[in-house]
Design a protein around this motif. Structure first.
Motif, PDB file in Angstrom:
ATOM      1  N   ARG A  50       0.841  -1.451  -0.094  1.00 14.99           N
ATOM      2  CA  ARG A  50      -0.382  -0.149   0.421  1.00 14.99           C
ATOM      3  C   ARG A  50       1.070   1.337   0.124  1.00 14.99           C
ATOM      4  O   ARG A  50       1.737   1.444   0.669  1.00 14.99           O
ATOM      5  CB  ARG A  50      -0.964  -0.197   1.653  1.00 14.99           C
ATOM      6  N   TRP A  72      -5.209  -8.566  -3.516  1.00 18.52           N
ATOM      7  CA  TRP A  72      -4.127  -7.886  -3.913  1.00 18.52           C
ATOM      8  C   TRP A  72      -5.077  -7.336  -5.414  1.00 18.52           C
ATOM      9  O   TRP A  72      -5.925  -7.198  -6.467  1.00 18.52           O
ATOM     10  CB  TRP A  72      -3.213  -8.646  -4.605  1.00 18.52           C
ATOM     11  N   SER A  77      -1.663  -2.625  -3.354  1.00 21.03           N
ATOM     12  CA  SER A  77      -2.659  -2.738  -2.268  1.00 21.03           C
ATOM     13  C   SER A  77      -2.977  -4.492  -1.815  1.00 21.03           C
ATOM     14  O   SER A  77      -3.175  -4.954  -3.191  1.00 21.03           O
ATOM     15  CB  SER A  77      -3.663  -1.054  -2.666  1.00 21.03           C
ATOM     16  N   GLU A  78      -2.909  -4.113  -0.999  1.00 17.80           N
ATOM     17  CA  GLU A  78      -4.299  -5.401  -0.883  1.00 17.80           C
ATOM     18  C   GLU A  78      -4.909  -5.297   1.002  1.00 17.80           C
ATOM     19  O   GLU A  78      -4.974  -4.012   1.788  1.00 17.80           O
ATOM     20  CB  GLU A  78      -2.559  -6.588   0.298  1.00 17.80           C
ATOM     21  N   SER A  79      -5.874  -6.447   0.585  1.00 17.51           N
ATOM     22  CA  SER A  79      -6.728  -6.579   1.901  1.00 17.51           C
ATOM     23  C   SER A  79      -7.135  -7.587   2.104  1.00 17.51           C
ATOM     24  O   SER A  79      -7.272  -8.453   2.073  1.00 17.51           O
ATOM     25  CB  SER A  79      -8.257  -6.074   1.429  1.00 17.51           C
ATOM     26  N   ASN A 102     -11.460  -7.566   3.335  1.00 13.19           N
ATOM     27  CA  ASN A 102     -11.400  -5.909   3.253  1.00 13.19           C
ATOM     28  C   ASN A 102     -10.671  -5.712   3.948  1.00 13.19           C
ATOM     29  O   ASN A 102     -11.381  -4.104   3.890  1.00 13.19           O
ATOM     30  CB  ASN A 102     -13.186  -5.842   3.300  1.00 13.19           C
ATOM     31  N   ASP A 117      -7.188  -3.417   5.887  1.00 11.12           N
ATOM     32  CA  ASP A 117      -6.095  -3.155   4.728  1.00 11.12           C
ATOM     33  C   ASP A 117      -5.360  -3.132   5.669  1.00 11.12           C
ATOM     34  O   ASP A 117      -5.121  -3.137   7.123  1.00 11.12           O
ATOM     35  CB  ASP A 117      -6.003  -1.247   5.285  1.00 11.12           C
ATOM     36  N   THR A 118      -4.191  -4.321   5.167  1.00 10.63           N
ATOM     37  CA  THR A 118      -3.149  -4.674   5.773  1.00 10.63           C
ATOM     38  C   THR A 118      -1.789  -4.139   6.154  1.00 10.63           C
ATOM     39  O   THR A 118      -0.785  -4.328   7.334  1.00 10.63           O
ATOM     40  CB  THR A 118      -1.876  -6.533   5.357  1.00 10.63           C
ATOM     41  N   HIS A 144       3.999  -2.160   2.464  1.00  7.36           N
ATOM     42  CA  HIS A 144       4.435  -1.706   1.401  1.00  7.36           C
ATOM     43  C   HIS A 144       5.312  -2.721   0.848  1.00  7.36           C
ATOM     44  O   HIS A 144       6.149  -2.332   1.282  1.00  7.36           O
ATOM     45  CB  HIS A 144       4.384   0.049   2.248  1.00  7.36           C
TER      46      HIS A 144
END
Length: 360
Positions: free
Chosen positions: A21, A90, A99-101, A104, A106-107, A110
């Protein structure tokens, strides 16, 4: 790795897998990356330092929508193999920031994708409540159908840079070569104390058809060979000795000039000290004379942007520092294909560190 680390390994292993992210990393009109670049099978290694030092490795499959649909071959340094539930997705922007969840959420991971779209790397804080905090550096390599064999490791000269965690918190770099069977002979090794003696034993290296490298002298050694067959990213170590190592092996034999480093780069670093580990990432620009500037920077502690710097590169690709205040511990190597660099050094605060940089 302590037992509590399983909280991230399973299923948060998928969180670490999920890559990146970055604020301000949205799409642009000159799109270079797309969601299709994430689709496929990825081999993953990750090293963690801090309270939950250790490593894991796995293979993940991602569909066209970014969903992680399968995780195979998972193993961490504690011997765990269960990936847990598959709830990670992803996404990638046109600049290569992913970015990734997880369900849903956010983790906070980066990272960035390489220009050839075959590698990704990421940093992440896994635990900020325990001292020392736990931070990670992750490398993912996409399977493209390239065939590998032991011939790719035969009779090659190389350098290596590594950072170890756990009871042994230090960097090391060195040089050597392999013979026709892949047996390694080191000619030099240096750590913060100076020349290393006796030289480490790397044994004989092998690589299977999928580009997974192993060593007959260390059954924990697990490496990912790049498609150009010129770099191996590896992890090793186990809980019995509480020592874990990230090593980058770079084949040499190419000729370099400072213009090979010119342009925009994205350095990622995982640095460690005895109080609290630190990760950092950013964007730099370097001119034709080796003078560089950080155009963006972030780290675990919200630190200031580093000062301008000057780099020097030898004909064989060895990179050193020639800034106003020279960092005598800085030692790097440009990759054979001129698409990345790796270096080890100490920060001004005395942190031992390793940094991998994708050249754009």
């Amino acid at each position: 790795m302590r037992k509590r680390a399983l909280m991230f390994m399973v299923p948060c292993f998928l969180v670490a897998l999920a890559l990146f992210r970055c604020g301000g990393g949205g799409d642009s009109s000159n799109a270079e990356f797309s969601q299709a670049n994430l689709k496929g099978t990825w081999d993953i290694i990750q090293i963690a330092t801090g309270s939950d030092a250790g490593w894991f490795r796995a293979t993940a499959t991602i569909d066209g929508s970014g969903n992680i649909t399968a995780v195979d071959n998972l193993l961490d340094s504690q011997g765990n193999t269960d990936p847990g539930s598959l709830t990670v997705k992803w996404r990638i922007g046109s600049s290569g920031v992913v970015s990734e969840s997880d369900s849903n959420v956010d983790t906070g991971l980066h990272g960035v994708m390489s220009k050839d779209k075959k590698l990704v790397m990421a940093v992440q804080t896994l635990d900020n409540t325990t001292v020392p905090r736990t931070v990670t550096l992750l490398i993912a390599r996409k399977r493209t159908g390239t065939a590998f064999s032991n011939a790719d490791l035969a009779s090659i000269p190389f350098t290596y840079h590594q950072l170890s965690y756990g009871t042994d918190n230090t960097w090391q770099y060195g040089a050597g070569s392999t013979d026709a069977s892949g047996q390694v002979t080191l000619t030099s090794a240096t750590d913060p104390s100076g020349a290393v003696s006796p030289l480490p034993d790397f044994g004989t290296l092998s690589v299977n058809g999928l580009g997974i490298a192993t060593s007959d002298s260390d059954d924990t050694f697990h490496g990912l060979m790049t498609d150009d067959k010129k770099v191996i990213f590896s992890i090793s170590g186990d809980d019995t000795i509480d020592r874990y190592t990230l090593r980058v092996i770079t084949v040499t034999g190419q000729t370099f000039t400072i213009s090979d480093l010119k342009g925009t780069s994205r350095p990622f670093a995982a640095l460690r000290n005895t109080i609290n580990p630190l990760w950092s990432y950013g964007t730099t620009t370097l001119d034709a004379t080796g003078n560089g500037t950080y155009t963006s920077y972030a780290d675990t502690q919200g630190g200031a942007t580093p000062a301008d710097f000057t780099r020097v590169i030898s004909a064989t690709g060895v990179i050193t520092d020639n800034s106003t205040t020279v960092d005598t511990t800085y030692h790097g190597q440009a990759a054979y294909s001129k698409n990345m660099t790796v270096r080890t050094n100490d920060s001004a605060a005395g942190r031992h560190g390793i940094s991998i940089t994708f050249l754009k």
